[in-house]
Design a protein around this motif. Structure first.
Motif, short mmCIF file in Angstrom:
data_model
loop_
_atom_site.label_atom_id
_atom_site.label_comp_id
_atom_site.label_asym_id
_atom_site.label_seq_id
_atom_site.Cartn_x
_atom_site.Cartn_y
_atom_site.Cartn_z
N GLN A 276 0.85 -1.17 0.00
CA GLN A 276 0.00 0.00 0.00
C GLN A 276 0.89 1.23 0.00
O GLN A 276 2.06 1.16 0.37
CB GLN A 276 -0.92 -0.01 1.23
N PRO A 277 0.36 2.38 -0.41
CA PRO A 277 1.19 3.58 -0.47
C PRO A 277 1.66 4.02 0.91
O PRO A 277 0.96 3.83 1.92
CB PRO A 277 0.26 4.62 -1.10
N ASP A 278 2.84 4.62 0.97
CA ASP A 278 3.29 5.28 2.19
C ASP A 278 2.43 6.51 2.44
O ASP A 278 2.07 7.23 1.50
CB ASP A 278 4.75 5.69 2.08
N THR A 279 2.10 6.73 3.70
CA THR A 279 1.29 7.89 4.08
C THR A 279 1.93 8.55 5.30
O THR A 279 2.99 8.13 5.76
CB THR A 279 -0.15 7.47 4.42
N ASP A 280 1.24 9.54 5.86
CA ASP A 280 1.75 10.16 7.07
C ASP A 280 1.52 9.29 8.30
O ASP A 280 1.93 9.64 9.40
CB ASP A 280 1.15 11.55 7.28
N ARG A 281 0.90 8.11 8.12
CA ARG A 281 0.69 7.18 9.22
C ARG A 281 1.09 5.74 8.90
O ARG A 281 1.03 4.87 9.78
CB ARG A 281 -0.79 7.20 9.65
N VAL A 282 1.55 5.48 7.70
CA VAL A 282 2.01 4.14 7.32
C VAL A 282 3.31 4.26 6.54
O VAL A 282 3.40 5.07 5.60
CB VAL A 282 0.97 3.37 6.47
N ARG A 283 4.30 3.49 6.94
CA ARG A 283 5.55 3.43 6.21
C ARG A 283 5.93 1.98 6.00
O ARG A 283 5.80 1.16 6.92
CB ARG A 283 6.65 4.16 6.97
N ILE A 284 6.40 1.62 4.80
CA ILE A 284 6.81 0.25 4.48
C ILE A 284 8.22 0.27 3.93
O ILE A 284 8.52 0.98 2.96
CB ILE A 284 5.86 -0.39 3.45
N TRP A 285 9.10 -0.51 4.54
CA TRP A 285 10.45 -0.75 4.02
C TRP A 285 10.58 -2.23 3.67
O TRP A 285 10.24 -3.11 4.47
CB TRP A 285 11.51 -0.42 5.06
N GLU A 286 11.07 -2.51 2.47
CA GLU A 286 11.42 -3.86 2.04
C GLU A 286 12.93 -3.88 1.82
O GLU A 286 13.46 -3.13 1.00
CB GLU A 286 10.66 -4.22 0.77
N ILE A 287 13.64 -4.75 2.53
CA ILE A 287 15.10 -4.71 2.58
C ILE A 287 15.69 -5.73 1.62
O ILE A 287 15.42 -6.93 1.72
CB ILE A 287 15.62 -4.98 3.99
N ALA A 288 16.51 -5.26 0.69
CA ALA A 288 17.16 -6.14 -0.28
C ALA A 288 18.18 -7.05 0.41
O ALA A 288 18.84 -6.66 1.38
CB ALA A 288 17.84 -5.30 -1.35
N GLY A 289 18.29 -8.28 -0.11
CA GLY A 289 19.31 -9.21 0.37
C GLY A 289 19.04 -9.81 1.74
O GLY A 289 19.97 -10.24 2.41
#
Length: 456
Positions: A276-289
């Protein structure tokens, strides 16, 4: 929320029973102490209504376990209590996020509490991860009656409320309390894997009602959330993988930070379906490797897993520590975390896979030096007829020699590129300056010895 919880310190017996391959920092040298408590109170189970909201469906008593690691003195406390939903996938309680976050927790003055929120952690049961040679299920009281007699869990129908009421009680200390003499100004919830799926449900259905936590860190969740559970038993976590994709609701008044590995984005976790999109209340990080679990988690016990390749040696611990740091500031109304592009995927013939570079590492996502200045192929996706535990731990394999020759003149050139990638990661906010020496210590110039460059 008024918890009505009473705490009793647990002592004696065989000592604290919690699964860990890594002891973490020496607490006493950092001015910390560890104590274990029985927490007794009432919890409410909930049912889902026709309009997808929860409604109370009954109460029952519980006495669960809370493990606390905290500064001795308020002057050394940063004011934030991190409450981890202990993970029961192995059939016993474990604290995987403590293992990843411990260095940041103690150097920055956080308090940490691990809560036995689920039935299996107290009453025992079979875990959901094959490949672990675990003994027959036993309750904590059966394992160690001198320490744990009297613990009781009414079933995972109550687990979400148990987590909430215990979290509420922990943030309001009195004279006979796990957090006594500390001034708790902020409380963050964290959980990894099965616990992350539970926190997904908690964020969407319980957080706004409980109003206990100021922010939530969800680490390595599947596309779906956790079902509400039953009375008198644990949740069958395998059912999560057949649930519909679930996003975090967009009307929460607290921040939710989701940190994912390659394993979580693909394999049967399938998180790419819940992006889902990043917002001012949701953040998503997907880490390579990175993989769902890795060498940092298993430590010296890697060989006991019996996996056909070395487990993942990626660097998820550094972005994860940075995520906690950012969440703490974000929840307090300070700056929001940096935004990262998702891992790059492609779909062909109905199958979704990663887009890889010339070495074999995934493109995009949160970047670490071990993928931007690579010497190995670090993957969170392994295939074949393998035990579940090996799938979760990913793999580390040799990089193509020709690809390394094209990238580096020699080991010195590699180290220059590795250090530059480290500095960029820190400057971009995906690692903390305090971790620089540990990141640099991960470099592998030895792999480049004897490999002559073919670069022009």
């Amino acid at each position: 929320m008024i918890s009505g919880i009473t705490f009793r310190e647990l002592t004696g017996g065989n000592g604290c029973s919690i699964l860990s391959a890594s002891p973490g920092p020496e607490l006493d040298t950092h001015g910390y102490r560890e104590n274990e408590y029985a927490a007794t109170g009432l919890a409410t189970r909930s049912e889902m209504t026709e309009n997808a909201t929860i409604a109370p469906a009954g109460e029952d008593s519980f006495t669960t376990r809370v493990l606390v690691r905290r500064p001795e003195r308020d002057v050394d406390f940063n004011g934030t209590l991190v409450v981890e939903w202990l993970n029961v996938s192995s059939g016993t309680d474990a604290a995987p996020d403590y293992t990843y976050l411990a260095e940041e927790l103690v150097r920055s003055g956080y308090a940490w509490a691990g809560v036995s929120a689920q039935y299996i952690g107290i009453e025992g049961g079979h875990g959901s991860v094959s490949g672990i040679d675990a003994p027959a299920p036993q309750s904590l009281a059966e394992k160690d009656p001198d320490r744990y007699a009297g613990l009781h869990h009414p079933g995972d129908a109550y687990c979400f409320d148990i987590f909430g009421v215990v979290g509420d009680a922990l943030r309001s200390p009195d004279d006979n309390h796990p957090m006594s003499e500390l001034t708790v100004r902020q409380t963050l919830a964290v959980g990894e894997s099965q616990s992350a799926m539970a926190l997904t449900t908690y964020a969407n259905s319980f957080a706004a009602y409980h109003k206990v936590f100021d922010g939530i860190l969800i680490h390595s969740r599947a596309a779906g959330d956790m079902p509400l559970g039953d009375v008198g038993s644990g949740i069958a976590v395998d059912t999560v993988f057949s649930r519909e994709p679930t996003t975090i609701r967009d009307d929460l008044d607290i921040p939710v930070f989701i940190v994912q590995t390659e394993t979580d984005v693909l394999t049967n976790f399938q998180f790419h379906r819940s992006r889902q999109p990043d917002t001012d209340r949701v953040r998503i990080w997907e880490i390579a490797g990175t993989a769902h679990a890795d060498l940092h988690q298993i430590g010296p016990y890697e060989e006991m897993l019996g996996c056909p390749t070395p487990v993942n040696r990626g660097q998820q611990r550094f972005p994860l520590r940075a995520a906690l740091h950012h969440l703490n500031a974000w929840a307090a109304g300070a700056s929001t975390p940096p935004i990262a592009a998702p891992l790059e995927v492609t779909t062909a013939n109905g199958t979704t896979g990663f887009v890889l570079d010339d070495v074999g590492n995934v493109l995009s996502g949160v970047r670490t030096p071990c993928v931007d200045a690579p010497t190995q192929v670090l993957s969170g996706v392994v295939t074949g007829d393998l035990p579940r535990i090996c799938i979760l731990f990913g793999s580390t394999t040799d990089a193509p020699v020709d690809a390394l020759r094209r990238r580096y003149d020699d080991a010195r050139d590699y180290l220059e590129k590795y250090h530059a990638a480290t500095d960029l990661m820190i400057a971009d906010g995906f690692a903390l300056p305090a971790d620089r020496d540990e990141i640099v210590a991960d470099a592998r110039p030895d792999i480049l010895e004897g490999i002559a460059s073919t670069a022009p």
